[in-house]
Write a protein that holds these residues in place. Sequence first.
Motif, PDB file in Angstrom:
ATOM      1  N   GLU A   1      49.290 -12.056  42.480  1.00  0.00           N
ATOM      2  CA  GLU A   1      49.634 -11.244  43.645  1.00  0.00           C
ATOM      3  C   GLU A   1      51.119 -10.860  43.642  1.00  0.00           C
ATOM      4  O   GLU A   1      51.487  -9.799  44.127  1.00  0.00           O
ATOM      5  CB  GLU A   1      49.311 -12.063  44.895  1.00  0.00           C
ATOM      6  N   ASP A   2      51.981 -11.764  43.097  1.00  0.00           N
ATOM      7  CA  ASP A   2      53.430 -11.497  43.070  1.00  0.00           C
ATOM      8  C   ASP A   2      53.793 -10.306  42.187  1.00  0.00           C
ATOM      9  O   ASP A   2      54.896  -9.766  42.289  1.00  0.00           O
ATOM     10  CB  ASP A   2      54.184 -12.736  42.549  1.00  0.00           C
ATOM     11  N   ASP A   3      52.898  -9.902  41.308  1.00  0.00           N
ATOM     12  CA  ASP A   3      53.177  -8.766  40.417  1.00  0.00           C
ATOM     13  C   ASP A   3      52.865  -7.422  41.076  1.00  0.00           C
ATOM     14  O   ASP A   3      53.063  -6.374  40.463  1.00  0.00           O
ATOM     15  CB  ASP A   3      52.333  -8.883  39.131  1.00  0.00           C
TER      16      ASP A   3
ATOM     17  N   LEU B   1      42.566  -9.668  38.159  1.00  0.00           N
ATOM     18  CA  LEU B   1      43.969 -10.101  38.018  1.00  0.00           C
ATOM     19  C   LEU B   1      44.075 -11.155  36.917  1.00  0.00           C
ATOM     20  O   LEU B   1      44.912 -11.053  36.016  1.00  0.00           O
ATOM     21  CB  LEU B   1      44.489 -10.693  39.339  1.00  0.00           C
ATOM     22  N   ASP B   2      43.205 -12.163  37.010  1.00  0.00           N
ATOM     23  CA  ASP B   2      43.241 -13.280  36.053  1.00  0.00           C
ATOM     24  C   ASP B   2      43.092 -12.783  34.619  1.00  0.00           C
ATOM     25  O   ASP B   2      43.826 -13.205  33.726  1.00  0.00           O
ATOM     26  CB  ASP B   2      42.103 -14.273  36.357  1.00  0.00           C
TER      27      ASP B   2
ATOM     28  N   GLY C   1      41.873  -1.068  37.394  1.00  0.00           N
ATOM     29  CA  GLY C   1      42.419  -0.523  38.639  1.00  0.00           C
ATOM     30  C   GLY C   1      43.532  -1.381  39.212  1.00  0.00           C
ATOM     31  O   GLY C   1      44.400  -0.875  39.940  1.00  0.00           O
ATOM     32  N   VAL C   2      43.554  -2.680  38.884  1.00  0.00           N
ATOM     33  CA  VAL C   2      44.623  -3.552  39.401  1.00  0.00           C
ATOM     34  C   VAL C   2      45.991  -3.106  38.878  1.00  0.00           C
ATOM     35  O   VAL C   2      47.009  -3.318  39.531  1.00  0.00           O
ATOM     36  CB  VAL C   2      44.398  -5.048  39.077  1.00  0.00           C
ATOM     37  N   PHE C   3      46.016  -2.454  37.718  1.00  0.00           N
ATOM     38  CA  PHE C   3      47.296  -1.962  37.167  1.00  0.00           C
ATOM     39  C   PHE C   3      47.924  -0.882  38.059  1.00  0.00           C
ATOM     40  O   PHE C   3      49.130  -0.642  37.982  1.00  0.00           O
ATOM     41  CB  PHE C   3      47.102  -1.397  35.759  1.00  0.00           C
ATOM     42  N   GLN C   4      47.118  -0.220  38.896  1.00  0.00           N
ATOM     43  CA  GLN C   4      47.656   0.810  39.789  1.00  0.00           C
ATOM     44  C   GLN C   4      48.715   0.232  40.721  1.00  0.00           C
ATOM     45  O   GLN C   4      49.626   0.929  41.152  1.00  0.00           O
ATOM     46  CB  GLN C   4      46.539   1.464  40.619  1.00  0.00           C
ATOM     47  N   LEU C   5      48.565  -1.071  41.057  1.00  0.00           N
ATOM     48  CA  LEU C   5      49.466  -1.705  42.032  1.00  0.00           C
ATOM     49  C   LEU C   5      50.573  -2.522  41.382  1.00  0.00           C
ATOM     50  O   LEU C   5      51.346  -3.189  42.069  1.00  0.00           O
ATOM     51  CB  LEU C   5      48.652  -2.610  42.973  1.00  0.00           C
TER      52      LEU C   5
END
Lengths: 131, 119
Positions: free
Chosen positions: A103-105, A96-97, A56-60
């Motif tokens: 966060e910058d991505d 993320l890790d 789900g982190v790829f959504q952002l």
Amino acid sequence: MSDMDEMDDGSGIVKKFMFLNRKAPHGTVYALEGLEVVLITAAFDQDVSMVFTDDGVFQLMKGIDSKGIEVKDFSKTYRALEGYDIEKLYVDQASLDARGLTEDDLIVDVTVLSVPEMANLMAEQDVVISF
Amino acid sequence: MQFGILVNEGPYTHQASDTAYLFARTAIEKGHTVPRVFFYHDGVNNSTRLATPPQDDRNISARWSKLAAEHGVDLVVCVAAAQRRGINDDVLAPGYRISGLGQLVEMGIQYDRLVTFGD
């Protein structure tokens, strides 16, 4: 997206809704159709949080271009969430890790949480809907 | 206790609809109420009356209809998800109706629990 007129179920009750986004933005329809529910819930004046975990982190992620797979790019919607008073965005640090992201991505401002912090946040919710 | 149920997968490919059905039936047997089930994503495909599974298999669409008839369960199919997948009033099995996502949000607001069944 859908009809965003103010809605009301007549009860005046405000509950804490958490939307748990676990899937990549493309490949399945969950992220796109999940966003519809988030926007409608905000239109009902509920207390909305969004969590991005696992893929789900790829959504952002910045720089998504879905032209090559001929599906709608809806990543701009995440930047518009603030306009619907959806400001509580949380991202799982471990997810993320594991994907080499920081966060910058990401295209929006988020709060990055550890697993125990996320667990505490979940425990506070009235309704958790997972997509 | 009042349970709202969200079904996010279609019939047969995934077990989600079966498990949701068994959960709903059991909750009712135990004295709880299930006022509404909401079908979203491919879950809308549960609502078609056109499915004809083999005689020795369960009929997923029909048993939801039966539960609705016997216990007054409101079977709501998301209109936007249904339109994408070719589900409309002409193909709905008894007991199902097409409506908006607001019906899902209402379950979260009004009922004691909202339980999601999906992938």
